[in-house]
Design an enzyme around this catalytic site. Structure first.
Site, PDB file in Angstrom:
ATOM      1  N   ARG A 191       0.643  -1.186   0.109  1.00 51.24           N
ATOM      2  CA  ARG A 191      -0.049   0.034  -0.327  1.00 51.24           C
ATOM      3  C   ARG A 191       0.950   1.155   0.040  1.00 51.24           C
ATOM      4  O   ARG A 191       0.754   2.263  -0.491  1.00 51.24           O
ATOM      5  CB  ARG A 191      -1.428  -0.422   1.038  1.00 51.24           C
ATOM      6  CG  ARG A 191      -1.400   1.005   0.832  1.00 51.24           C
ATOM      7  CD  ARG A 191      -3.271   1.197   2.076  1.00 51.24           C
ATOM      8  NE  ARG A 191      -2.188   0.710   3.605  1.00 51.24           N
ATOM      9  CZ  ARG A 191      -2.435   1.001   4.417  1.00 51.24           C
ATOM     10  NH1 ARG A 191      -2.316   2.085   4.296  1.00 51.24           N
ATOM     11  NH2 ARG A 191      -2.150   0.385   5.640  1.00 51.24           N
TER      12      ARG A 191
ATOM     13  N   TYR B 217     -15.829  15.864 -16.565  1.00 54.94           N
ATOM     14  CA  TYR B 217     -16.301  14.230 -17.018  1.00 54.94           C
ATOM     15  C   TYR B 217     -17.708  14.556 -15.684  1.00 54.94           C
ATOM     16  O   TYR B 217     -17.323  14.099 -14.548  1.00 54.94           O
ATOM     17  CB  TYR B 217     -14.771  13.923 -16.392  1.00 54.94           C
ATOM     18  CG  TYR B 217     -15.436  12.105 -16.626  1.00 54.94           C
ATOM     19  CD1 TYR B 217     -15.240  11.379 -17.483  1.00 54.94           C
ATOM     20  CD2 TYR B 217     -15.254  11.728 -15.002  1.00 54.94           C
ATOM     21  CE1 TYR B 217     -15.212   9.866 -17.155  1.00 54.94           C
ATOM     22  CE2 TYR B 217     -15.718   9.847 -15.216  1.00 54.94           C
ATOM     23  CZ  TYR B 217     -15.519   9.161 -15.904  1.00 54.94           C
ATOM     24  OH  TYR B 217     -15.706   8.323 -16.061  1.00 54.94           O
TER      25      TYR B 217
ATOM     26  N   LYS C 131      -7.471   5.345 -20.341  1.00 58.01           N
ATOM     27  CA  LYS C 131      -7.952   5.338 -21.805  1.00 58.01           C
ATOM     28  C   LYS C 131      -6.527   5.004 -22.198  1.00 58.01           C
ATOM     29  O   LYS C 131      -5.865   4.110 -22.572  1.00 58.01           O
ATOM     30  CB  LYS C 131      -8.547   6.515 -21.742  1.00 58.01           C
ATOM     31  CG  LYS C 131      -9.474   7.335 -20.377  1.00 58.01           C
ATOM     32  CD  LYS C 131     -10.880   6.589 -20.969  1.00 58.01           C
ATOM     33  CE  LYS C 131     -11.543   6.517 -20.110  1.00 58.01           C
ATOM     34  NZ  LYS C 131     -11.713   8.145 -19.003  1.00 58.01           N
TER      35      LYS C 131
ATOM     36  N   ASP D  92      -6.838  18.211 -15.800  1.00 57.22           N
ATOM     37  CA  ASP D  92      -6.649  16.227 -16.228  1.00 57.22           C
ATOM     38  C   ASP D  92      -6.966  16.413 -18.234  1.00 57.22           C
ATOM     39  O   ASP D  92      -7.351  16.712 -18.569  1.00 57.22           O
ATOM     40  CB  ASP D  92      -8.446  16.472 -16.272  1.00 57.22           C
ATOM     41  CG  ASP D  92      -8.762  15.098 -16.115  1.00 57.22           C
ATOM     42  OD1 ASP D  92      -8.241  14.043 -17.275  1.00 57.22           O
ATOM     43  OD2 ASP D  92     -10.188  14.703 -16.096  1.00 57.22           O
TER      44      ASP D  92
HETATM   45  C1  LIG Z   1     -12.315   8.462 -18.224  1.00 61.66           C
HETATM   46  C2  LIG Z   1     -12.147   9.233 -17.372  1.00 61.66           C
HETATM   47  C3  LIG Z   1     -12.039   9.708 -16.223  1.00 61.66           C
HETATM   48  C4  LIG Z   1     -12.208   9.241 -14.795  1.00 61.66           C
HETATM   49  O1  LIG Z   1     -11.474   7.703 -15.312  1.00 61.66           O
HETATM   50  P1  LIG Z   1     -11.526   6.259 -14.717  1.00 61.66           P
HETATM   51  O2  LIG Z   1     -10.097   5.417 -14.692  1.00 61.66           O
HETATM   52  O3  LIG Z   1     -13.204   5.578 -15.303  1.00 61.66           O
HETATM   53  O4  LIG Z   1     -12.017   6.802 -13.035  1.00 61.66           O
HETATM   54  C5  LIG Z   1     -11.842  11.616 -15.935  1.00 61.66           C
HETATM   55  N1  LIG Z   1     -11.371  12.579 -17.248  1.00 61.66           N
HETATM   56  C6  LIG Z   1     -11.669  12.089 -18.001  1.00 61.66           C
HETATM   57  C7  LIG Z   1     -11.169  13.474 -18.860  1.00 61.66           C
HETATM   58  C8  LIG Z   1     -12.148  10.725 -18.106  1.00 61.66           C
HETATM   59  O5  LIG Z   1     -12.019  10.337 -19.667  1.00 61.66           O
END
Ligand SMILES: *Cc1c(COP(=O)(O)O)cnc(C)c1O
Length: 430
Positions: free
Chosen positions: A70, A123, A231, A206
């Site tokens: 952890r 998001y 992604k 982000d």
């Molecule tokens: C998918 C996504 C998230 C969230 O990510 P997870 O891996 O599904 O928790 C946050 N920001 C953007 C722009 C995303 O496309």
């Protein structure tokens, strides 16, 4: 970290931060599927804990000891070191999801009474966390729209009466699903204006849509860059993970919060992401090339009102100026508004044969979805209207398939939706 000799990140993804002699000569870094690590002596265990818990600083001759998965694990540490290379970050923390990276940074930087200023749209999970979870902790939010100028944002802050309480500016650019751009360096300047000696205002971005290849927010002055590694970084639609990068001091705070929330990723996820990083550049480069070809075809379809793609921004517009300033390529996310609203969009989506109907993005396979009724169903109708998330809007994440096959699939599905592709040559002659 190991010496890099000025190589490019893609040349380092196969071996950086790992030595075969650590693991019986194994060429690849093994999966350290263990919960805990054996100390050579009680004294060593004590020293590792003193450093991990910040009781004293690490001596220059002292290695950071492995304690418990952890707190740290070789698959996570090597992955973090490799991720740092793309954004030229000091340090990185990896998480079991993009949402856990985002929520951990928000919980670390915001306390009851503070305000978060964020771009809209963000998001859906982030939006929920800000509007419901943070709110329940007494943290308020203010939001601005893509296209708002520095003046608009400063006016919003003044009119809200919350200007002095802002602790974090949170951005998502390009915005999902319309690819609207927010000027990162403008927001960093606003954060500096709002900062005082005893209250720094941080900027977090982000960067899931563009990064870590095509946009580098830390270089533009942002304090945190965040990824859903689910992604493009993971890139094969087979893992959920997240990452946060920034300077040593801030990532140390984030990692401490991660230790106590316990939302680090496991060794298996770390290993999968290391494997994905080896092909990150070839995947994203191909996806971006394909997307440019797909967008050009969509742009010629008689039944499409508008294609939202960074490669189609008109020179001379404010959006294009931001693109030139902060993006290195147009990426592989394409949205378009088909005439005929939801029925036409559904007919198109239901007619696709190669491109699959699914949410998520950034994987090797192309995916299409309907934001208004799927990813953005929770957005209130007025906001949807304002942001252009209409019934006719379709979002495509372009993959690595042959571009001709993608284009043929799109053409036949557009035909099913009663649409015609205008031939460019004929147009010119006419
Ligand atoms: C998918 C996504 C998230 C969230 O990510 P997870 O891996 O599904 O928790 C946050 N920001 C953007 C722009 C995303 O496309």
């Amino acid at each position: 970290m190991m010496e890099r000799k000025g190589r490019h990140p893609e040349s380092e993804m196969m071996s950086y931060g790992y030595k075969a002699k650590w693991s019986e000569g194994s060429l690849k870094c093994p999966i350290f599927q263990t919960s805990t690590f054996v100390f050579e002596s009680a004294e060593e265990g004590k020293a590792f804990f003193e450093v991990a818990y910040g009781i004293r600083d690490r001596r220059s001759d002292e290695k950071e000891g492995l304690i418990y998965s952890r707190i740290n694990n070789p698959d996570l540490e090597i992955l973090e070191n490799r991720l740092c290379l793309w954004d030229e970050a000091d340090d990185c923390a990896v998480f079991e999801s993009g949402m856990s990276a985002i929520s951990t940074v928000l919980l670390e930087t915001l306390k009851p009474g503070d305000v978060i200023l964020h771009s809209d749209p963000v998001y859906g999970g982030t939006d929920h966390f800000i509007h419901h979870v943070l709110k329940s902790f007494g943290i308020e939010q203010l939001s601005f729209n893509p296209g708002d100028t520095r003046q608009d944002i400063l006016q919003l802050l003044d009119e809200s009466g919350m200007r002095d309480k802002v602790k974090l500016i949170y951005l998502e650019t390009p915005a999902n699903p319309t690819n609207h751009l927010i000027d990162i360096s403008m927001c960093v300047e606003i954060a500096k204006m709002l900062s005082t000696d005893d209250k720094p205002v941080y900027t977090a971005v982000d960067n899931t849509y563009m990064g870590p290849l095509f946009q580098h927010p830390l270089k533009l002055g942002a304090d945190f860059v965040l990824y859903s590694a689910t992604k493009y970084i993971g890139g094969h639609s087979d893992v959920i993970a997240g990452a946060c990068l920034g300077n040593f001091e801030l990532i140390k705070r984030v990692k401490t919060m991660r230790t106590f929330l316990g939302n680090m990723c496991g060794p298996w996820t770390g290993w999968l992401l290391m494997r994905s990083l080896e092909t990150l550049k070839v995947r994203m480069t191909q996806q971006c090339e394909n997307a440019q070809k797909v967008a050009a075809v969509l742009d010629k379809a008689s039944c499409i009102n508008k294609v939202f793609y960074l490669g189609l921004l008109e020179p001379g517009t404010p959006q294009h100026a931001i693109y030139e300033k902060q993006c290195l390529a147009p990426g592989a996310m394409v949205s378009f508004e088909i005439k005929g609203g939801e029925p036409a969009a559904f007919k198109f989506l239901n007619s696709l044969k190669l491109i699959q109907l699914a949410v998520s993005l950034g994987g090797t396979e192309s995916l299409a979805e309907h934001p208004a009724t799927m990813t953005h169903i929770g957005v209130d109708p007025a906001t949807k209207e304002r942001l252009g998330i209409s019934g006719g809007l379709v979002r495509i994440s372009v993959g690595v398939e042959h571009h001709e096959d993608l284009i043929n699939d799109i053409k036949q599905a557009l035909e099913q939706a009663q649409c015609e592709i205008l031939d460019m040559e004929k147009e010119v002659v006419a």
